[in-house]
Motif scaffolding. Structure first.
Motif, PDB file in Angstrom:
ATOM      1  N   ALA A 224       0.831  -1.208   0.000  1.00  0.00           N
ATOM      2  CA  ALA A 224       0.000   0.000   0.000  1.00  0.00           C
ATOM      3  C   ALA A 224       0.863   1.255   0.000  1.00  0.00           C
ATOM      4  O   ALA A 224       0.447   2.301  -0.519  1.00  0.00           O
ATOM      5  N   ALA A 225       2.077   1.166   0.544  1.00  0.00           N
ATOM      6  CA  ALA A 225       2.982   2.320   0.538  1.00  0.00           C
ATOM      7  C   ALA A 225       3.409   2.689  -0.875  1.00  0.00           C
ATOM      8  O   ALA A 225       3.773   3.834  -1.147  1.00  0.00           O
ATOM      9  N   LEU A 232      -1.147  11.263   5.414  1.00  0.00           N
ATOM     10  CA  LEU A 232       0.114  11.671   6.031  1.00  0.00           C
ATOM     11  C   LEU A 232       0.033  11.506   7.544  1.00  0.00           C
ATOM     12  O   LEU A 232      -0.856  12.058   8.188  1.00  0.00           O
ATOM     13  N   PRO A 233       0.937  10.720   8.157  1.00  0.00           N
ATOM     14  CA  PRO A 233       0.955  10.626   9.623  1.00  0.00           C
ATOM     15  C   PRO A 233       1.181  12.001  10.249  1.00  0.00           C
ATOM     16  O   PRO A 233       1.952  12.816   9.736  1.00  0.00           O
ATOM     17  N   TYR A 307       3.863   5.594   6.985  1.00  0.00           N
ATOM     18  CA  TYR A 307       5.137   6.302   7.165  1.00  0.00           C
ATOM     19  C   TYR A 307       6.041   6.067   5.960  1.00  0.00           C
ATOM     20  O   TYR A 307       6.635   7.019   5.420  1.00  0.00           O
ATOM     21  N   LEU A 308       6.153   4.821   5.516  1.00  0.00           N
ATOM     22  CA  LEU A 308       7.001   4.523   4.367  1.00  0.00           C
ATOM     23  C   LEU A 308       6.531   5.284   3.130  1.00  0.00           C
ATOM     24  O   LEU A 308       7.350   5.753   2.327  1.00  0.00           O
ATOM     25  N   ALA A 309       5.225   5.406   2.977  1.00  0.00           N
ATOM     26  CA  ALA A 309       4.676   6.085   1.802  1.00  0.00           C
ATOM     27  C   ALA A 309       5.099   7.545   1.736  1.00  0.00           C
ATOM     28  O   ALA A 309       5.238   8.107   0.642  1.00  0.00           O
ATOM     29  N   HIS A 310       5.323   8.158   2.893  1.00  0.00           N
ATOM     30  CA  HIS A 310       5.634   9.594   2.922  1.00  0.00           C
ATOM     31  C   HIS A 310       7.101   9.885   3.224  1.00  0.00           C
ATOM     32  O   HIS A 310       7.488  11.047   3.321  1.00  0.00           O
ATOM     33  N   PHE A 311       7.920   8.830   3.367  1.00  0.00           N
ATOM     34  CA  PHE A 311       9.363   9.033   3.418  1.00  0.00           C
ATOM     35  C   PHE A 311       9.887   9.138   1.988  1.00  0.00           C
ATOM     36  O   PHE A 311       9.341   8.519   1.071  1.00  0.00           O
ATOM     37  N   TYR A 335      10.756  -2.276   3.421  1.00  0.00           N
ATOM     38  CA  TYR A 335      11.269  -1.078   2.740  1.00  0.00           C
ATOM     39  C   TYR A 335      11.071  -1.184   1.225  1.00  0.00           C
ATOM     40  O   TYR A 335      10.564  -0.267   0.578  1.00  0.00           O
ATOM     41  N   LEU A 336      11.501  -2.308   0.662  1.00  0.00           N
ATOM     42  CA  LEU A 336      11.459  -2.465  -0.792  1.00  0.00           C
ATOM     43  C   LEU A 336      10.034  -2.463  -1.331  1.00  0.00           C
ATOM     44  O   LEU A 336       9.780  -1.990  -2.443  1.00  0.00           O
TER      45      LEU A 336
END
Length: 412
Positions: A224-225, A232-233, A307-311, A335-336
């Motif tokens: 989903a990321a 956004l968190p 969080y991963l989606a917005h990093f 991560y990947l």
């Protein structure tokens, strides 16, 4: 050896022990595996036991209060986890004797045997409550309990999994865990190791065959990321971009000089670390004095994709030492799955196997330079390849591998 068919094995309940609890501060491989197995069969996930001393020290914590009657009186020790489907249960063991302070020897073995019998009786009680007598026992890296099985506790298959080099971990674990793990491997029907080096070392120490069984990711959750437009968190709202992210335990494995270098050489960037803070005692660097370093505290695994989606970039800055050289990190496939660029240190053979999907740099100056280069050179094609790599490393795939290994072990 059991004469069960593979189809009958798959119908049995699976009892899993580990050194984490189902509602702990961060995700674990054992919990992820348990949830995946539970899609097709009954799974009893056994909480890491509390000792009498743990109960006294932590009695005011919500997690202990919620378990109080189970811990003290054995009441409601089996909890259905219906949020995760109809097949998954958490089992709270009764309080155990605190014996880790004892030296190796007959007294420790005697009291450990008492603890093991007490724990096995509670597991048997939980199984009977669900109407089962036969079961599979999967010790997922908890050699301090049930590394050797007491009389009367007789699973159809005993599996032991090692996920870390316990001989290089903190003294509390390695004091007894280092030799108890070898006991478990020598007694188990099937032994697994999550890294290539760990497999080799354990085979040499035990004289038994150990299968390579690497970690994976909950791809259906973490994709989903990459695929979705996630909210956004709140902790990231208003932070200067680009945002560099880390998720996981903030502990003895991390190279804090790299963390400091990232922040000091990139004052215009933000570094966010998501996870429980356990760094005290492992670094003299005052992390709170770094103005562009932010901590969110621990998050449930279901929250991590947002969080991963917005990093903008992800880091895995582990030390390169005896502790980390046998690690296949749980987070790499998470991560990947996000498609984001990743910069890591080359701490193990397993992490190096992900090159060229990730950037590997050993020293802090090169690590910081790689962050700038990966941000500047990122392309949708690269993101898609990272996503595809994660898709090949799922827990569903690992469960399929597990049954293949069971099939080979029992010559079904």
């Amino acid at each position: 050896m059991s004469n069960f068919s593979l189809s009958k094995f798959k119908q049995l309940p699976l009892v899993m022990t580990s050194m984490s609890r189902w509602d702990g501060d961060f995700s674990s491989a054992s919990w992820s595996l348990a949830k995946t197995f539970a899609k097709d069969q009954v799974v009893i996930y056994v909480d890491y036991p509390f000792t009498l001393l743990d109960f006294f020290r932590e009695r005011k914590k919500p997690s202990v209060k919620a378990r109080k009657r189970a811990l003290l009186f054995g009441e409601n020790c089996l909890k259905p986890l219906t949020d995760y489907g109809p097949n998954l249960y958490a089992l709270t063991p009764p309080l155990m004797l605190p014996i880790n302070w004892l030296p190796p020897g007959w007294l420790y073995r005697k009291l450990a045997g008492w603890n093991d019998r007490r724990l096995s009786r509670q597991i048997t009680k939980g199984l009977r409550h669900l109407g089962w007598s036969d079961f599979i026992f999967f010790n997922s890296f908890n050699p301090l309990y049930l590394s050797s099985l007491p009389t009367g506790f007789s699973p159809k298959a005993f599996i032991y999994q090692s996920r870390d080099n316990i001989r290089a971990l903190e003294p509390y674990l390695r004091k007894h865990g280092s030799y108890l793990e070898i006991d478990a491997i020598q007694e188990a029907d099937l032994s697994l190791a999550t890294s290539r080096l760990l497999k080799k070392e354990l085979e040499e120490l035990s004289g038994n065959k150990v299968a390579y069984f690497p970690n994976a990711a909950d791809f259906n959750l973490f994709k989903a990321a990459y695929e979705a437009d996630l909210p956004l968190p709140r902790e990231l709202d208003g932070l200067p971009r680009p945002i560099i992210g880390y998720t996981g335990n903030i502990c003895h494995r991390i190279d804090y000089e790299i963390i400091q270098e990232i922040c000091e050489k990139n004052p215009e960037k933000t570094l966010v670390m998501v996870g429980p803070r356990n760094h005290w005692g492992h670094t003299d660097i005052d992390l709170d004095a770094l103005p562009n370093l932010h901590f969110t505290g621990p998050k449930k695994i279901e929250q991590l994709p947002a969080y991963l989606a917005h990093f903008d970039l992800l880091v895995l800055p582990f030390l390169c030492n005896k502790v980390t050289k046998s690690i296949y990190p749980l987070k790499i496939n998470e991560y990947l799955a996000s498609g984001k660029p990743v910069v890591a240190t080359p701490f193990s053979e397993d992490i190096r196997s992900f090159h060229p999907h990730i950037r590997l740099e050993a020293d802090k100056q090169s690590f910081v330079q790689a962050i700038d280069e990966e941000l500047a050179q990122d392309l949708p094609e690269k993101a898609a390849k990272r996503y595809q790599e994660a898709a090949a490393n799922t827990w569903e795939g690992r469960v399929s591998l597990f049954w293949k290994l069971i099939n080979q072990t029992f010559s079904l």
